[in-house]
Scaffold this motif. Structure first.
Motif, PDB file in Angstrom:
ATOM      1  N   MET A 108       0.892  -1.879  -0.244  1.00 38.92           N
ATOM      2  CA  MET A 108      -0.225   0.328   0.109  1.00 38.92           C
ATOM      3  C   MET A 108       1.468   1.131  -0.210  1.00 38.92           C
ATOM      4  N   SER A 109       0.339   2.498  -0.738  1.00 40.31           N
ATOM      5  CA  SER A 109       1.079   3.629  -0.793  1.00 40.31           C
ATOM      6  C   SER A 109       0.660   4.507   0.027  1.00 40.31           C
ATOM      7  N   TYR A 110       0.948   6.162  -0.491  1.00 37.73           N
ATOM      8  CA  TYR A 110       0.153   7.238   0.101  1.00 37.73           C
ATOM      9  C   TYR A 110       1.013   8.260  -0.971  1.00 37.73           C
ATOM     10  N   LEU A 111      -0.387   9.314  -1.644  1.00 36.51           N
ATOM     11  CA  LEU A 111       0.096   9.819  -2.030  1.00 36.51           C
ATOM     12  C   LEU A 111       0.058  11.306  -1.732  1.00 36.51           C
ATOM     13  N   ILE A 112       0.752  11.837  -1.557  1.00 35.70           N
ATOM     14  CA  ILE A 112       1.649  12.918  -0.270  1.00 35.70           C
ATOM     15  C   ILE A 112       1.962  14.019  -0.734  1.00 35.70           C
ATOM     16  N   ASN A 113       1.332  15.332  -1.522  1.00 37.56           N
ATOM     17  CA  ASN A 113       1.963  16.554  -2.157  1.00 37.56           C
ATOM     18  C   ASN A 113       2.175  16.319  -3.018  1.00 37.56           C
ATOM     19  N   GLY A 114       1.658  15.126  -4.103  1.00 37.08           N
ATOM     20  CA  GLY A 114       1.898  14.881  -5.538  1.00 37.08           C
ATOM     21  C   GLY A 114       2.744  14.012  -5.405  1.00 37.08           C
ATOM     22  N   LYS A 115       3.175  13.256  -4.386  1.00 37.70           N
ATOM     23  CA  LYS A 115       4.230  12.170  -4.257  1.00 37.70           C
ATOM     24  C   LYS A 115       4.371  10.944  -3.570  1.00 37.70           C
ATOM     25  N   ARG A 116       4.239   9.474  -3.971  1.00 34.93           N
ATOM     26  CA  ARG A 116       4.586   8.730  -3.753  1.00 34.93           C
ATOM     27  C   ARG A 116       5.116   8.023  -2.626  1.00 34.93           C
ATOM     28  N   PHE A 117       4.869   7.491  -1.580  1.00 39.49           N
ATOM     29  CA  PHE A 117       5.370   7.029  -0.501  1.00 39.49           C
ATOM     30  C   PHE A 117       4.742   5.469   0.233  1.00 39.49           C
ATOM     31  N   GLU A 118       5.944   4.733  -0.159  1.00 35.64           N
ATOM     32  CA  GLU A 118       5.815   3.562   0.597  1.00 35.64           C
ATOM     33  C   GLU A 118       6.340   2.921   1.605  1.00 35.64           C
ATOM     34  N   ILE A 119       4.949   1.973   2.740  1.00 38.51           N
ATOM     35  CA  ILE A 119       5.517   1.853   3.621  1.00 38.51           C
ATOM     36  C   ILE A 119       7.146   0.999   3.868  1.00 38.51           C
ATOM     37  N   ILE A 120       7.455   1.161   5.156  1.00 37.10           N
ATOM     38  CA  ILE A 120       8.578   0.442   4.867  1.00 37.10           C
ATOM     39  C   ILE A 120       8.819   0.217   6.671  1.00 37.10           C
ATOM     40  N   ASP A 121       7.924   0.705   7.581  1.00 38.19           N
ATOM     41  CA  ASP A 121       8.534   0.059   9.073  1.00 38.19           C
ATOM     42  C   ASP A 121       6.832   0.573   9.400  1.00 38.19           C
ATOM     43  N   THR A 122       6.367  -0.022  10.803  1.00 37.12           N
ATOM     44  CA  THR A 122       5.548   0.294  11.398  1.00 37.12           C
ATOM     45  C   THR A 122       5.848  -0.105  12.569  1.00 37.12           C
ATOM     46  N   ILE A 123       5.606   0.870  13.799  1.00 36.36           N
ATOM     47  CA  ILE A 123       5.259   1.135  14.782  1.00 36.36           C
ATOM     48  C   ILE A 123       3.481   1.033  15.468  1.00 36.36           C
ATOM     49  N   GLU A 124       3.409  -0.048  16.011  1.00 36.99           N
ATOM     50  CA  GLU A 124       1.517  -0.582  16.397  1.00 36.99           C
ATOM     51  C   GLU A 124       0.952  -0.101  16.881  1.00 36.99           C
ATOM     52  N   LYS A 125       1.544   0.445  18.258  1.00 41.26           N
ATOM     53  CA  LYS A 125       0.771   1.228  19.739  1.00 41.26           C
ATOM     54  C   LYS A 125       1.776   1.274  20.019  1.00 41.26           C
ATOM     55  N   ILE A 126       1.483   2.828  20.774  1.00 36.65           N
ATOM     56  CA  ILE A 126       2.062   3.803  21.438  1.00 36.65           C
ATOM     57  C   ILE A 126       0.569   3.610  22.804  1.00 36.65           C
ATOM     58  N   PRO A 127       0.926   3.655  23.891  1.00 34.72           N
ATOM     59  CA  PRO A 127      -0.208   3.770  24.824  1.00 34.72           C
ATOM     60  C   PRO A 127      -0.667   5.380  24.795  1.00 34.72           C
ATOM     61  N   SER A 128      -2.187   5.900  25.334  1.00 36.48           N
ATOM     62  CA  SER A 128      -2.238   7.521  25.679  1.00 36.48           C
ATOM     63  C   SER A 128      -1.636   6.975  27.408  1.00 36.48           C
ATOM     64  N   ARG A 129      -0.706   7.703  27.602  1.00 34.18           N
ATOM     65  CA  ARG A 129      -0.269   8.082  28.998  1.00 34.18           C
ATOM     66  C   ARG A 129      -1.135   9.786  29.538  1.00 34.18           C
ATOM     67  N   ASP A 130      -1.678   9.079  30.960  1.00 39.68           N
ATOM     68  CA  ASP A 130      -2.313  10.065  31.597  1.00 39.68           C
ATOM     69  C   ASP A 130      -0.879  12.008  31.493  1.00 39.68           C
ATOM     70  N   SER A 131       0.331  11.379  31.464  1.00 37.82           N
ATOM     71  CA  SER A 131       1.454  12.468  31.631  1.00 37.82           C
ATOM     72  C   SER A 131       1.356  13.051  30.509  1.00 37.82           C
ATOM     73  N   PHE A 132       0.694  12.938  28.724  1.00 38.82           N
ATOM     74  CA  PHE A 132       0.394  13.612  28.151  1.00 38.82           C
ATOM     75  C   PHE A 132      -0.261  13.997  27.353  1.00 38.82           C
ATOM     76  N   THR A 133      -1.548  14.101  27.899  1.00 38.88           N
ATOM     77  CA  THR A 133      -2.741  14.260  27.436  1.00 38.88           C
ATOM     78  C   THR A 133      -3.183  15.897  27.424  1.00 38.88           C
ATOM     79  N   ASP A 134      -4.144  16.392  26.745  1.00 40.28           N
ATOM     80  CA  ASP A 134      -4.522  18.153  27.395  1.00 40.28           C
ATOM     81  C   ASP A 134      -4.718  17.513  28.676  1.00 40.28           C
ATOM     82  N   GLU A 135      -5.529  19.270  29.569  1.00 41.55           N
ATOM     83  CA  GLU A 135      -5.286  19.013  31.204  1.00 41.55           C
ATOM     84  C   GLU A 135      -7.023  18.848  30.900  1.00 41.55           C
ATOM     85  N   GLU A 136      -8.071  18.879  29.808  1.00 42.34           N
ATOM     86  CA  GLU A 136      -9.001  18.681  30.190  1.00 42.34           C
ATOM     87  C   GLU A 136      -9.318  17.050  30.396  1.00 42.34           C
ATOM     88  N   ASN A 137      -8.355  16.457  29.652  1.00 45.42           N
ATOM     89  CA  ASN A 137      -8.850  14.473  29.200  1.00 45.42           C
ATOM     90  C   ASN A 137      -7.842  14.450  30.935  1.00 45.42           C
TER      91      ASN A 137
END
Length: 334
Positions: free
Chosen positions: A1-30
């Motif tokens: 699978m590829s993606y067209l970004i600003n007229g340029k074609r990009f291919e996937i070369i690697d993936t990080i599947e899952k970085i959890p959402s930590r309370d320390s990083f979220t917005d104040e209201e969250n």
């Protein structure tokens, strides 16, 4: 699978599947804890050489983007949480207003929004935790990076990242935030409410009510109908019925009562394959060819022996074309 970004074609070369959402990083209201919260994002450990190299190693400065459509989808998935919060967020009492404000902000974005993702360079040199820092100016995407903090709900969301490369060697990163659940999951509040509506209906017979409820968890008339023509899991070829799950192609919660009982809206899978299919990490073409989502890593697909484009002759496509098409366009994570 590829993606067209600003007229340029990009291919996937690697993936990080899952970085959890930590309370320390979220917005104040969250926030649900006592942390004051910073814009620093704890993304792993420097001891994880593969993750460190994923971003470019020491002092990385990665060009990244998020997609407007992804954010709208995420917020729609999370809407029930904003309407009836399950956690004690600091902004809990005003979460409906928070939801509206965030949707207004997202709707004002361009289709692609870019930001820089930089290694934090002011932490203790003996600290092996890997942190990213805020870009630092609007021109570098500070406002876009902020949106990632806004939409991240601790415990309920996670971020996956695709590493992309163009033919001329340019590297770019595609960030996407996912909920830890699906709005069409058979165990969620929406499905439970629909089950209650079925049980209280005066136009549905007792027998049909029983079958509709059993179909929700892949049992009864629905399972028997599938079993008459599908004797095995088409991918693993396991034929022990004790190990096979009757999976809806178009989710039960999104189906009409006819579709909920229609055996053509189902396939027998082993549990792992059922989870991948139900979560939208795999789908099929009308020619019985496997489609693997880019949001599941090559390491995982290799372990599961799942290869994009593999043709599974035992997949029962006949009569299921409209349901598979729905799954590809609405459930599959492209």
């Amino acid at each position: 699978m590829s993606y067209l970004i600003n007229g340029k074609r990009f291919e996937i070369i690697d993936t990080i599947e899952k970085i959890p959402s930590r309370d320390s990083f979220t917005d104040e209201e969250n926030k649900i804890g006592k942390s004051t919260g910073a814009w620093e994002w704890h993304i792993g450990s420097k001891r994880d050489a593969a993750k460190y190299a994923f971003f470019g190693g020491l002092g990385f400065d990665a060009l990244c983007f998020i997609k407007k459509d992804d954010l709208i989808w995420l917020m729609e998935e999370l809407q029930p949480e904003y309407q009836d919060p399950s956690q004690n967020y600091r902004g809990k009492l005003d979460f409906l207003r928070v939801y509206k404000n965030r949707m207004d902000q997202i709707n004002s974005l361009a289709s692609f929004s870019f930001f820089h993702f930089r290694e934090h360079d002011q932490r203790d040199s003996l600290d092996n935790r890997l942190y990213a820092k805020r870009p630092g100016s609007k021109a570098d995407g500070d406002d876009i990076y902020s949106i990632l903090r806004d939409v991240a709900l601790p415990n309920l969301t996670f971020t996956s990242i695709l590493k992309l490369q163009s033919s001329d060697g340019q590297i770019m990163y595609y960030f996407k935030v996912f909920p830890n659940f699906s709005s069409y999951d058979w165990g969620n509040n929406f499905s439970i409410a629909q089950e209650s509506a079925i049980l209280s209906s005066i136009t549905i017979s007792t027998t049909e009510k029983d079958q509709l409820i059993k179909a929700r968890v892949g049992q009864g008339k629905f399972r028997m109908g599938i079993s008459k023509e599908c004797k095995i899991c088409p991918i693993t070829r396991v034929d022990d019925t004790r190990l096979l799950v009757a999976s809806h192609i178009k989710p039960w919660s999104l189906s009409s009562n006819f579709e909920r009982l229609d055996p053509k809206n189902g396939v027998l899978f082993t549990p792992t394959i059922d989870k991948l299919f139900d979560s939208g990490f795999i789908s099929f073409t009308d020619h019985k060819e496997l489609i693997v989502s880019p949001w599941i890593s090559q390491n995982t697909t290799k372990k599961l022996n799942l290869l994009n484009g593999t043709r599974y002759t035992h997949f029962p496509i006949k009569g299921r074309e409209k349901y598979i098409e729905y799954h590809r366009h609405n459930i599959f994570k492209s």
